[in-house]
Design a protein around this motif. Structure first.
Motif, PDB file in Angstrom:
ATOM      1  N   MET A   1     -54.855 114.413  60.224  1.00 29.37           N
ATOM      2  CA  MET A   1     -54.979 113.013  59.848  1.00 29.37           C
ATOM      3  C   MET A   1     -55.655 112.890  58.475  1.00 29.37           C
ATOM      4  O   MET A   1     -55.234 112.089  57.635  1.00 29.37           O
ATOM      5  N   PHE A   2     -56.666 113.712  58.244  1.00 32.05           N
ATOM      6  CA  PHE A   2     -57.350 113.719  56.947  1.00 32.05           C
ATOM      7  C   PHE A   2     -56.391 114.165  55.850  1.00 32.05           C
ATOM      8  O   PHE A   2     -56.345 113.563  54.768  1.00 32.05           O
ATOM      9  N   VAL A   3     -55.602 115.216  56.124  1.00 35.08           N
ATOM     10  CA  VAL A   3     -54.617 115.696  55.149  1.00 35.08           C
ATOM     11  C   VAL A   3     -53.602 114.607  54.847  1.00 35.08           C
ATOM     12  O   VAL A   3     -53.242 114.362  53.683  1.00 35.08           O
ATOM     13  N   GLU A   4     -53.143 113.920  55.894  1.00 38.51           N
ATOM     14  CA  GLU A   4     -52.165 112.839  55.728  1.00 38.51           C
ATOM     15  C   GLU A   4     -52.724 111.730  54.840  1.00 38.51           C
ATOM     16  O   GLU A   4     -52.031 111.218  53.955  1.00 38.51           O
ATOM     17  N   GLN A   5     -53.977 111.372  55.053  1.00 38.15           N
ATOM     18  CA  GLN A   5     -54.597 110.319  54.260  1.00 38.15           C
ATOM     19  C   GLN A   5     -54.776 110.729  52.799  1.00 38.15           C
ATOM     20  O   GLN A   5     -54.757 109.889  51.907  1.00 38.15           O
ATOM     21  N   ARG A   6     -54.932 112.019  52.561  1.00 41.14           N
ATOM     22  CA  ARG A   6     -55.138 112.517  51.200  1.00 41.14           C
ATOM     23  C   ARG A   6     -53.843 112.583  50.403  1.00 41.14           C
ATOM     24  O   ARG A   6     -53.853 112.379  49.187  1.00 41.14           O
ATOM     25  N   ILE A   7     -52.711 112.908  51.087  1.00 41.62           N
ATOM     26  CA  ILE A   7     -51.470 113.132  50.342  1.00 41.62           C
ATOM     27  C   ILE A   7     -50.519 111.948  50.359  1.00 41.62           C
ATOM     28  O   ILE A   7     -49.552 111.919  49.601  1.00 41.62           O
ATOM     29  N   ILE A   8     -50.797 110.952  51.230  1.00 40.13           N
ATOM     30  CA  ILE A   8     -49.910 109.796  51.319  1.00 40.13           C
ATOM     31  C   ILE A   8     -50.646 108.545  50.854  1.00 40.13           C
ATOM     32  O   ILE A   8     -51.747 108.254  51.337  1.00 40.13           O
TER      33      ILE A   8
END
Length: 217
Positions: A202-209
């Motif tokens: 979820m953290f990765v998703e928030q960073r790249i999107i």
């Protein structure tokens, strides 16, 4: 009751630690392979002129999501045998379904008007793929990866049936010996790994999107 759990964990810390690392290893290897294969397959079947193939694969993968994980593990066991390698094969096959389904769906549903506008600006097919289609589809792609990760972690537990190890060993041994403490420890640690992995993704998703493209879950 807590004393029983504390005593069991302290007296079996080596066994529990080994099971956790086996669980994480099987999960990480199989999910990584699934993402690489799934994305490559989705890019191939959604290329210009292959839209019909992409829609056919969507139908197949949509239906395949209803197949129980136990059935996939059992089939691999019959044809490949027991141990970690067969378990990884089963996990890759089962994790591929949400990755391919979401990636294919996301890429195919990118607005054609945007694609035509990019072509009008002189973008090549490769540039359209990496600079238009995949970025716009990334929120759906990440959703598929997160779903695959959760499915994978649960299926790793089932894979203990074919000698793969992991936290499933604690659960199934506890069932055989009628020891609730083993079942609880195995199940709670598996759930903790799932929560941790989903939080990281979820953290990765928030960073790249970009926030405007994110879909709340």
């Amino acid at each position: 009751m807590m004393d029983i759990f504390t005593e069991y964990i302290s007296s079996h810390s080596g066994q529990i630690t080994t099971a956790i690392w086996q669980h994480i290893y099987l999960f990480a290897i199989s999910l990584s392979i699934s993402i690489v294969i799934g994305m490559a397959l989705s890019i191939f079947i959604t290329a210009e002129g292959r839209e019909k193939i992409g829609k056919f694969v969507l139908a197949i993968t949509g239906a395949a999501q209803s197949v129980p994980s136990v059935a996939v593990v059992a089939l691999v066991f019959i044809f490949v045998g027991i141990g970690a390698p067969p378990a990884i094969i089963a996990l890759v096959i089962y994790s591929l379904v949400p990755v391919v389904f979401n990636a294919t769906s996301g890429i195919l549903n990118v607005d054609q008007g945007i694609i035509e506008a990019a072509r009008g600006m002189g973008f090549t097919n490769t540039q359209i793929l990496w600079r238009i289609k995949i970025p716009l589809a990334m929120t759906i792609i990440m959703s598929g990866i997160r779903s695959a990760a959760m499915i994978n972690i649960g299926t790793v537990t089932v894979a203990a049936f074919i000698g793969a190890g992991g936290l499933g060993d604690l659960i199934f041994t506890g069932l055989k010996m009628n020891r609730f403490v083993m079942i609880f420890v195995g199940g709670s640690l598996s759930a903790l790994i799932a929560i941790t992995v989903d939080t990281i993704l979820m953290f990765v998703e928030q960073r790249i999107i970009p926030k405007g493209l994110q879909v709340s879950r």
